[in-house]
Write an enzyme that holds these catalytic residues in place. Sequence first.
Site, PDB file in Angstrom:
ATOM      1  N   GLY A  16       0.854  -1.191   0.000  1.00  0.00           N
ATOM      2  CA  GLY A  16       0.000   0.000   0.000  1.00  0.00           C
ATOM      3  C   GLY A  16       0.885   1.234   0.000  1.00  0.00           C
ATOM      4  N   ASN A 101      -3.512   3.647  10.542  1.00  0.00           N
ATOM      5  CA  ASN A 101      -4.420   4.652  11.088  1.00  0.00           C
ATOM      6  C   ASN A 101      -5.397   3.972  12.029  1.00  0.00           C
ATOM      7  OD1 ASN A 101      -3.469   6.840   9.648  1.00  0.00           O
ATOM      8  ND2 ASN A 101      -4.889   6.526   7.941  1.00  0.00           N
ATOM      9  N   LYS A 183      -2.544  10.949  17.174  1.00  0.00           N
ATOM     10  CA  LYS A 183      -2.736  10.705  15.732  1.00  0.00           C
ATOM     11  C   LYS A 183      -4.191  10.357  15.440  1.00  0.00           C
ATOM     12  CE  LYS A 183      -1.756  10.043  11.385  1.00  0.00           C
ATOM     13  NZ  LYS A 183      -1.537   8.763  10.802  1.00  0.00           N
ATOM     14  N   ASN A 201      -6.968  17.518   1.772  1.00  0.00           N
ATOM     15  CA  ASN A 201      -6.760  17.873   3.182  1.00  0.00           C
ATOM     16  C   ASN A 201      -6.732  19.389   3.380  1.00  0.00           C
ATOM     17  OD1 ASN A 201      -6.527  15.150   3.436  1.00  0.00           O
ATOM     18  ND2 ASN A 201      -4.379  15.119   4.069  1.00  0.00           N
TER      19      ASN A 201
END
Length: 301
Positions: A16, A101, A183, A201
């Site tokens: 990825g 994440n 995070k 973003n």
Amino acid sequence: MNNAPAAHRLVIVGQGAIGSLLAAKAQQQHLDYGVIPRNKQPLAMHYQHLASGLSFDFTPTSVTQLSLQDIILLPLKAFQIDNALAHLTIPAEASIVLMHNGMGTIEATQTRFPSNPILAATTSYGVYKPHSNTLVETGQGKTAIGWVQHPNKTVQQCLQSFLETGLGPLYWHDNIQLALWQKLAVNAVINPLTAIHQIKNGGLQDPQFNNVIHEICQEVALVMQALNMPVTIEALKDNVREVIINTADNYSSMNRDIAAGRPSEIDFINGYIVQQANKLGIDVSHNQRLWQQVNQLAQQS
Ligand code: PAF
């Protein structure tokens, strides 16, 4: 910490965006590394560093068998971790680095591998893959890492050198939970909002998002404080704004996942915050709403 010889190999699971970035950095540093590809053979990659114009081609070596000295990096989606670990034959001495994440995978990994050295890491580097064979590094970030169980000195030295050079500045945390929650706040803001509003973003710099960013950070701060983590809403917001600016030209991973009709990590981001808040009796209605909205979007796509 033990004093095993320092001949570690880096094994990267998957190709990825972050997996390919780690492979590119290991390649650049001439390290002993390999990839466990998703399909039969590792993909040949073209790497580009946007700021410097540097680019190179490389094809990672395929790893078919894991050994004692391996450091296994798992830069996968949170929902892929358990299945990936279930299908790997990992010797009890090999180290495992979770790198994704969201939160919620550490406990299951510890249960599955009680004897292995385990670390958790998180990075805010901006990367994307315009095609499966091309990786573009767009924004400088920072990386946090810490031990979850069974620290090992030479593993730490190896990761320190690799990650500081490749994804620095690198911060080692005695309490990695705090860094992971910080995070998590970044992802709880950027990922669902950029997916719902279909923006990069940097679009979150528009003042129309000020209130919602404040509300999300406030809810995360309340949950963190209830878990005895020292944090302020302002500190979380500052951190979120820094990442928005540093990755302004990027589409977030959730924006890309929703646009491509792939599953998103929302259950491990805003969904995780809601689960923890429910246990503590804290109202996190903004996170709850974003969790539902992204899941609805995923069903429609
Ligand atoms: O998921 C992502 O896209 C990244 O974690 C981040 C830091 C939000 C940058 O886009």
